[in-house]
Design a protein around this motif. Structure first.
Motif, PDB file in Angstrom:
ATOM      1  N   ARG A   1      -7.767  -4.627   5.568  1.00  0.00           N
ATOM      2  CA  ARG A   1      -6.729  -3.599   5.675  1.00  0.00           C
ATOM      3  C   ARG A   1      -6.309  -3.380   7.130  1.00  0.00           C
ATOM      4  O   ARG A   1      -5.256  -2.785   7.384  1.00  0.00           O
ATOM      5  CB  ARG A   1      -7.236  -2.290   5.080  1.00  0.00           C
TER       6      ARG A   1
ATOM      7  N   GLY B   1       3.983  -0.266   3.600  1.00  0.00           N
ATOM      8  CA  GLY B   1       3.692   0.957   2.859  1.00  0.00           C
ATOM      9  C   GLY B   1       4.921   1.689   2.353  1.00  0.00           C
ATOM     10  O   GLY B   1       6.029   1.551   2.877  1.00  0.00           O
TER      11      GLY B   1
ATOM     12  N   ALA C   1      -4.643   7.871  -4.862  1.00  0.00           N
ATOM     13  CA  ALA C   1      -3.522   6.977  -4.584  1.00  0.00           C
ATOM     14  C   ALA C   1      -3.315   6.802  -3.085  1.00  0.00           C
ATOM     15  O   ALA C   1      -2.906   5.734  -2.619  1.00  0.00           O
ATOM     16  CB  ALA C   1      -2.245   7.503  -5.233  1.00  0.00           C
ATOM     17  N   SER C   2      -3.601   7.855  -2.318  1.00  0.00           N
ATOM     18  CA  SER C   2      -3.380   7.802  -0.877  1.00  0.00           C
ATOM     19  C   SER C   2      -4.433   6.969  -0.167  1.00  0.00           C
ATOM     20  O   SER C   2      -4.304   6.699   1.033  1.00  0.00           O
ATOM     21  CB  SER C   2      -3.362   9.220  -0.296  1.00  0.00           C
ATOM     22  N   ARG C   3      -5.480   6.576  -0.879  1.00  0.00           N
ATOM     23  CA  ARG C   3      -6.503   5.740  -0.251  1.00  0.00           C
ATOM     24  C   ARG C   3      -6.091   4.279  -0.193  1.00  0.00           C
ATOM     25  O   ARG C   3      -6.835   3.433   0.309  1.00  0.00           O
ATOM     26  CB  ARG C   3      -7.817   5.878  -1.013  1.00  0.00           C
ATOM     27  N   SER C   4      -4.908   3.960  -0.739  1.00  0.00           N
ATOM     28  CA  SER C   4      -4.338   2.622  -0.604  1.00  0.00           C
ATOM     29  C   SER C   4      -3.552   2.585   0.708  1.00  0.00           C
ATOM     30  O   SER C   4      -2.479   3.174   0.812  1.00  0.00           O
ATOM     31  CB  SER C   4      -3.415   2.319  -1.796  1.00  0.00           C
ATOM     32  N   TRP C   5      -4.101   1.913   1.715  1.00  0.00           N
ATOM     33  CA  TRP C   5      -3.483   1.973   3.038  1.00  0.00           C
ATOM     34  C   TRP C   5      -3.697   0.672   3.800  1.00  0.00           C
ATOM     35  O   TRP C   5      -4.532  -0.158   3.439  1.00  0.00           O
ATOM     36  CB  TRP C   5      -4.054   3.144   3.854  1.00  0.00           C
ATOM     37  N   GLU C   6      -2.906   0.502   4.834  1.00  0.00           N
ATOM     38  CA  GLU C   6      -3.083  -0.560   5.816  1.00  0.00           C
ATOM     39  C   GLU C   6      -2.917   0.045   7.202  1.00  0.00           C
ATOM     40  O   GLU C   6      -2.257   1.066   7.372  1.00  0.00           O
ATOM     41  CB  GLU C   6      -2.049  -1.684   5.619  1.00  0.00           C
TER      42      GLU C   6
ATOM     43  N   PRO D   1       0.828  -1.207   0.000  1.00  0.00           N
ATOM     44  CA  PRO D   1       0.000   0.000   0.000  1.00  0.00           C
ATOM     45  C   PRO D   1       0.861   1.256   0.000  1.00  0.00           C
ATOM     46  O   PRO D   1       2.064   1.216   0.262  1.00  0.00           O
ATOM     47  CB  PRO D   1      -0.794  -0.133   1.304  1.00  0.00           C
TER      48      PRO D   1
ATOM     49  N   ASP E   1      -9.990   7.164   3.888  1.00  0.00           N
ATOM     50  CA  ASP E   1     -10.890   6.915   2.751  1.00  0.00           C
ATOM     51  C   ASP E   1     -11.436   8.211   2.174  1.00  0.00           C
ATOM     52  O   ASP E   1     -11.946   8.227   1.048  1.00  0.00           O
ATOM     53  CB  ASP E   1     -12.043   6.015   3.190  1.00  0.00           C
TER      54      ASP E   1
END
Length: 316
Positions: free
Chosen positions: A67, A92, A37-42, A4, A31
């Motif tokens: 996640r 990340g 792109a920054s909404r890809s997270w863990e 992420p 969210d």
């Protein structure tokens, strides 16, 4: 597998009530970011030997949202070890340590990410107020930052905690540091890289109580100074030299006085004060030396910094 964009690492110890609130607020912030792109997270929790239902709460959260991930350590290793575990396992491109109590607001993450995309490898949060802390804690915290930066060549920003964004390059540098006596803010400062700051107001925690008491804060401060500087050792050489010089001067004074006025009755009070003073200095210097020797013993053992008992996410 591509990881992420952002990893949030959160150490927890007996925080079953605070975990759901933290997840909900961080998820809403991430969210809702304008950059897709920054909404890809863990979000990686490190359960540092909790004795309540923290791990069960994390299992439920992971089942509802993959996640949300977790590492469960085999016992309580301390916050610095838990942070290190999170840094070791975060995937990340950028990693942000933060506390579960939400005193460091996740809404600041958007500004941190913006500065990261501008080219800064470390973006640390600076508290503009400490109204949630007691007056003694505010005074001692201010004194500690000043003392640390005076003693150490690795300067840490005043009123900046662990809440900061670390680029993957910084994370890899931190992972290469093998020491067991870890002071994370000092390691972040040692790593260097381009750094910037964001300011925020620190608010009182809504749920639960802090796990840090004044004794733990004191030992944490000692660890921070001894891990970052050898000045406490070196100062005793100067102090010993000064005491020896004063003793030599006093000896000359006694010789001259005896030659001119003869031998006088010795003063037991002054002798007792001198003995106690020098004895106290010796014991204090031995105590400081013992702090460093104890850390050498811990490093020489070479034991793992932490032990993972269970993992939720990725490899589970």
């Amino acid at each position: 597998m591509t990881g992420p964009v952002l990893s949030i690492i959160v150490p927890v110890k007996d925080e079953e009530d605070a975990i759901p609130i933290c997840i909900a607020r961080v998820r809403a912030v991430l969210d809702g970011l304008s950059d897709p792109a920054s909404r890809s997270w863990e979000m990686l929790f490190i359960d540092d030997g909790s004795t309540d239902r923290s791990l069960a709460v994390l299992r439920d959260a992971h089942s509802a949202d993959p996640r949300i991930k977790a590492l469960s350590l085999s016992r309580n290793f301390g916050k610095e070890a838990a942070l290190s575990a999170g840094i070791d396992h975060a995937l990340g491109q950028a990693v942000v340590p933060m506390d579960v109590d939400l005193q460091d607001p996740p809404e600041v993450l958007a500004e941190m990410l913006a500065k990261w995309r501008d080219g800064f490898e470390i973006v640390y949060g600076v508290r503009t107020n400490r109204e949630s802390d007691s007056l003694p804690k505010r005074i001692t915290a201010d004194f500690y930052y000043r003392a640390h930066n005076w003693l150490s060549s690795d300067k840490i920003p005043e009123h900046a905690g662990d809440f900061r964004l670390l680029d993957r390059k910084v994370v890899e540098v931190i992972r290469q540091m093998p020491e067991r006596n870890r002071f994370m803010k000092g390691l972040f400062a040692w790593a260097g890289f381009r750094q910037s700051s964001v300011e925020y107001r620190r608010v009182p925690r809504e749920v639960g109580t802090t796990k840090f008491n004044y004794w733990k804060l004191w030992t944490f401060a000692i660890d921070g100074i001894t891990s970052a500087s050898t000045v406490p050792l070196r100062v005793w050489s100067y102090l010993g030299g000064a005491v020896a010089l004063l003793a030599f001067g006093y000896a000359i004074y006694i010789v001259v006085k005896t030659l001119l006025f003869g031998i006088s009755v010795p003063g037991y009070a002054s002798m007792l004060v001198a003995v106690l003073f020098l004895g106290g200095l010796q014991l204090l210097s031995l105590g400081i030396l013992g702090e460093y020797v104890g850390r050498i013993l811990v490093e020489a053992k070479g034991r793992p910094l932490y032990v993972v008992r269970e993992r939720l996410g990725d490899k589970d």
